[in-house]
Enzyme design. Structure first.
Site, PDB file in Angstrom:
ATOM      1  N   TYR A  20       0.814  -1.193   0.048  1.00  0.00           N
ATOM      2  CA  TYR A  20       0.067  -0.029  -0.119  1.00  0.00           C
ATOM      3  C   TYR A  20       0.880   1.393   0.014  1.00  0.00           C
ATOM      4  O   TYR A  20       0.825   2.137   0.579  1.00  0.00           O
ATOM      5  CB  TYR A  20      -0.840  -0.053   1.269  1.00  0.00           C
ATOM      6  CG  TYR A  20      -2.330   0.917   1.073  1.00  0.00           C
ATOM      7  CD1 TYR A  20      -3.147   0.335   0.429  1.00  0.00           C
ATOM      8  CD2 TYR A  20      -2.323   1.968   1.729  1.00  0.00           C
ATOM      9  CE1 TYR A  20      -4.306   1.017   0.056  1.00  0.00           C
ATOM     10  CE2 TYR A  20      -3.490   2.753   1.597  1.00  0.00           C
ATOM     11  CZ  TYR A  20      -4.388   2.379   0.470  1.00  0.00           C
ATOM     12  OH  TYR A  20      -5.665   3.187   0.460  1.00  0.00           O
ATOM     13  N   SER A  76       3.393   3.829  -2.748  1.00  0.00           N
ATOM     14  CA  SER A  76       3.055   5.071  -3.968  1.00  0.00           C
ATOM     15  C   SER A  76       1.929   4.579  -4.847  1.00  0.00           C
ATOM     16  O   SER A  76       0.710   5.271  -4.914  1.00  0.00           O
ATOM     17  CB  SER A  76       4.247   5.576  -4.330  1.00  0.00           C
ATOM     18  OG  SER A  76       4.018   6.396  -5.714  1.00  0.00           O
ATOM     19  N   GLN A  77       2.094   3.416  -5.403  1.00  0.00           N
ATOM     20  CA  GLN A  77       1.132   3.033  -6.232  1.00  0.00           C
ATOM     21  C   GLN A  77      -0.202   2.252  -5.755  1.00  0.00           C
ATOM     22  O   GLN A  77      -1.076   2.330  -6.072  1.00  0.00           O
ATOM     23  CB  GLN A  77       1.793   1.980  -7.516  1.00  0.00           C
ATOM     24  CG  GLN A  77       2.757   2.825  -8.472  1.00  0.00           C
ATOM     25  CD  GLN A  77       2.054   3.793  -9.125  1.00  0.00           C
ATOM     26  OE1 GLN A  77       0.757   3.314  -9.661  1.00  0.00           O
ATOM     27  NE2 GLN A  77       2.410   4.731  -9.806  1.00  0.00           N
ATOM     28  N   ARG A 123       1.961  -5.809   5.431  1.00  0.00           N
ATOM     29  CA  ARG A 123       2.211  -6.211   6.718  1.00  0.00           C
ATOM     30  C   ARG A 123       1.782  -5.219   7.949  1.00  0.00           C
ATOM     31  O   ARG A 123       1.970  -4.102   7.448  1.00  0.00           O
ATOM     32  CB  ARG A 123       3.973  -6.615   6.827  1.00  0.00           C
ATOM     33  CG  ARG A 123       4.453  -5.294   6.394  1.00  0.00           C
ATOM     34  CD  ARG A 123       6.047  -5.797   6.641  1.00  0.00           C
ATOM     35  NE  ARG A 123       6.887  -4.683   6.341  1.00  0.00           N
ATOM     36  CZ  ARG A 123       7.340  -3.416   7.164  1.00  0.00           C
ATOM     37  NH1 ARG A 123       6.591  -3.577   8.447  1.00  0.00           N
ATOM     38  NH2 ARG A 123       7.996  -2.613   6.869  1.00  0.00           N
ATOM     39  N   ASP A 156      10.898  -3.084  -5.682  1.00  0.00           N
ATOM     40  CA  ASP A 156      11.592  -4.105  -6.503  1.00  0.00           C
ATOM     41  C   ASP A 156      12.265  -4.903  -5.941  1.00  0.00           C
ATOM     42  O   ASP A 156      12.271  -6.157  -6.103  1.00  0.00           O
ATOM     43  CB  ASP A 156      12.397  -3.462  -7.535  1.00  0.00           C
ATOM     44  CG  ASP A 156      11.549  -2.800  -8.695  1.00  0.00           C
ATOM     45  OD1 ASP A 156      10.319  -3.199  -8.891  1.00  0.00           O
ATOM     46  OD2 ASP A 156      12.008  -1.742  -9.463  1.00  0.00           O
ATOM     47  N   GLN A 201      10.548  -7.974  -3.884  1.00  0.00           N
ATOM     48  CA  GLN A 201       9.750  -8.632  -4.327  1.00  0.00           C
ATOM     49  C   GLN A 201      10.067  -9.993  -4.503  1.00  0.00           C
ATOM     50  O   GLN A 201       9.093 -11.020  -4.281  1.00  0.00           O
ATOM     51  CB  GLN A 201       9.194  -8.179  -5.656  1.00  0.00           C
ATOM     52  CG  GLN A 201       8.365  -6.937  -5.575  1.00  0.00           C
ATOM     53  CD  GLN A 201       7.782  -6.608  -7.083  1.00  0.00           C
ATOM     54  OE1 GLN A 201       7.762  -7.256  -8.081  1.00  0.00           O
ATOM     55  NE2 GLN A 201       7.375  -5.220  -7.558  1.00  0.00           N
ATOM     56  N   HIS A 249       5.682  -2.395 -12.644  1.00  0.00           N
ATOM     57  CA  HIS A 249       6.939  -2.521 -13.363  1.00  0.00           C
ATOM     58  C   HIS A 249       7.360  -3.823 -13.318  1.00  0.00           C
ATOM     59  O   HIS A 249       7.635  -4.670 -12.832  1.00  0.00           O
ATOM     60  CB  HIS A 249       7.835  -1.643 -12.266  1.00  0.00           C
ATOM     61  CG  HIS A 249       9.366  -1.551 -12.899  1.00  0.00           C
ATOM     62  ND1 HIS A 249       9.830  -1.170 -14.272  1.00  0.00           N
ATOM     63  CD2 HIS A 249      10.639  -1.554 -12.110  1.00  0.00           C
ATOM     64  CE1 HIS A 249      11.114  -1.303 -14.147  1.00  0.00           C
ATOM     65  NE2 HIS A 249      11.602  -1.428 -13.204  1.00  0.00           N
ATOM     66  N   GLU A 297      16.315  26.615 -11.371  1.00  0.00           N
ATOM     67  CA  GLU A 297      15.636  26.935 -12.654  1.00  0.00           C
ATOM     68  C   GLU A 297      15.355  25.715 -13.607  1.00  0.00           C
ATOM     69  O   GLU A 297      14.534  25.975 -14.622  1.00  0.00           O
ATOM     70  CB  GLU A 297      16.499  28.116 -13.279  1.00  0.00           C
ATOM     71  CG  GLU A 297      16.557  29.522 -12.791  1.00  0.00           C
ATOM     72  CD  GLU A 297      16.977  30.570 -13.261  1.00  0.00           C
ATOM     73  OE1 GLU A 297      17.371  30.375 -14.429  1.00  0.00           O
ATOM     74  OE2 GLU A 297      17.447  31.656 -12.573  1.00  0.00           O
ATOM     75  N   SER A 318      15.068  32.914 -24.434  1.00  0.00           N
ATOM     76  CA  SER A 318      15.599  34.004 -25.037  1.00  0.00           C
ATOM     77  C   SER A 318      16.109  33.350 -26.126  1.00  0.00           C
ATOM     78  O   SER A 318      16.754  32.250 -26.315  1.00  0.00           O
ATOM     79  CB  SER A 318      16.576  34.871 -24.333  1.00  0.00           C
ATOM     80  OG  SER A 318      17.802  33.812 -24.064  1.00  0.00           O
TER      81      SER A 318
END
Length: 334
Positions: A26, A28-29, A49, A84, A87, A109, A232, A253
């Site tokens: 559970y 980020s994705q 878990r 990753d 897993q 992924h 920047e 520019s």
């Protein structure tokens, strides 16, 4: 050859009506995909878990997290959304023996599928549905009525039904609103790693550090170097994001545009391109994967040491101080 792209009308969400989707992890994705699927009317369970922030987060979002083993047993589509590097071991210890014929083993992924750390047993198809954005964006765009473009790929020997279920899944998380590009697990994995290493993380980080150090070593104020070489950069990347290279060059520019054309190729030159090809070869032949897997089996000592070193660089210290002066920035600290 143009890519095949699928949209809402190409996917049938009702295919998931009598299916249980198990989201393992559970983070980020995981948090984004689980909530989006639930909001789309899908039956979603979460494997996580106990004892960590993600477990508590899942509870706060109305889920009742299960052990990985139990969530796998109950799922028809099992999506492994764990980091990753963990897993492979978790798959062997908590997932593999609980898979049943007809299950679909998913990922967002393809690293572990492609490099053999996760190998589905006979009768279990593999499927990749990968949003091309971080989880918080997958969730926020879905809530706005939009969706993050995604990728879809099926493993060798997978059925047409698996692909259609993948498109339904992609629709459930909002992917078909933005477009779902068909690919292969190998292509997704290798291009993703290459982009991270050569441009998005490795290339940009080293370019910024080298430019900052060049100015400071030449006697310029670190604050000036920070603004010109890091701060920047966001302005330029936003222009890329909105309209590609041409829009960026249109927006800056004429002096900056001429400097782009005349000096850029001296930085990214033939030697750089040779190194890019070498890095791609290391990804394709498994050298990078082997290195990363072995690093983690040893407890990731080199990885952790480099992480500590880079967090104490001068550019990081200068940046913390300058960001504290800019109230409009939602400044983050690790």
């Amino acid at each position: 050859m143009a890519a095949t792209i699928y949209y809402d009308n190409d996917a049938d969400l009702s295919l998931l009506k009598n299916k249980t989707v198990a989201i393992l992890g559970y983070g980020s994705q995981g948090h984004a995909q689980a909530q989006n699927l639930r909001d789309s009317g899908c039956n979603v369970i979460v494997g996580q878990r106990p004892g960590g922030e993600n477990y508590d987060l899942a509870i706060s979002h109305g889920f009742e997290p299960l052990p990985i083993d139990e969530a796998t047993k109950r799922g028809d589509l099992i999506n492994i959304l764990l980091p990753d590097e963990v897993q492979g071991d978790i798959f062997k210890k908590h997932i593999l023996e609980h898979l049943s014929e007809g299950n679909i083993l998913m990922c967002s992924h393809g690293f572990n599928l492609h490099f053999g750390q996760v190998e589905a047993p006979r009768g279990v198809d593999t499927l990749l549905v990968a949003p091309k954005g971080p989880g918080h964006l997958v969730r926020s765009e879905f809530e706005k009525g939009g969706g993050v473009p995604s990728l879809i790929a099926v493993g060798e020997g997978a059925s047409e039904e698996t692909k259609q279920l993948g498109l339904a899944y992609a629709k459930g998380i909002g992917g078909t609103r933005g477009g779902v590009i068909e690919t292969t697990i190998a292509e997704e994995t290798e291009t993703d790693l290459f982009g991270e290493q050569v441009v998005l993380c490795g290339g940009v980080s080293e370019l910024v550090k080298a430019a900052f150090e060049t100015l400071v070593d030449a006697g310029y104020q670190p604050e000036m170097a920070y603004f010109e070489c890091l701060h920047e950069l966001k302005l330029i990347v936003d222009l890329f994001y909105q309209g590609g290279l041409s829009y960026m060059r249109y927006s800056v520019s004429n002096t900056a545009e001429y400097g782009d054309y005349s000096r850029g190729p001296r930085i990214i030159n033939d030697d750089t391109r040779k190194e890019m090809k070498k890095i791609l070869t290391e990804i394709q032949n498994g050298q990078f994967a082997r290195e990363w897997i072995l690093e983690n089996r040893a407890g990731a000592p080199a990885f952790k040491a480099i992480r500590r070193r880079d967090r104490s660089l001068q550019i990081e210290d200068v940046g913390r101080r300058l960001r504290s002066l800019m109230s409009w920035i939602d400044s983050k600290e690790v």
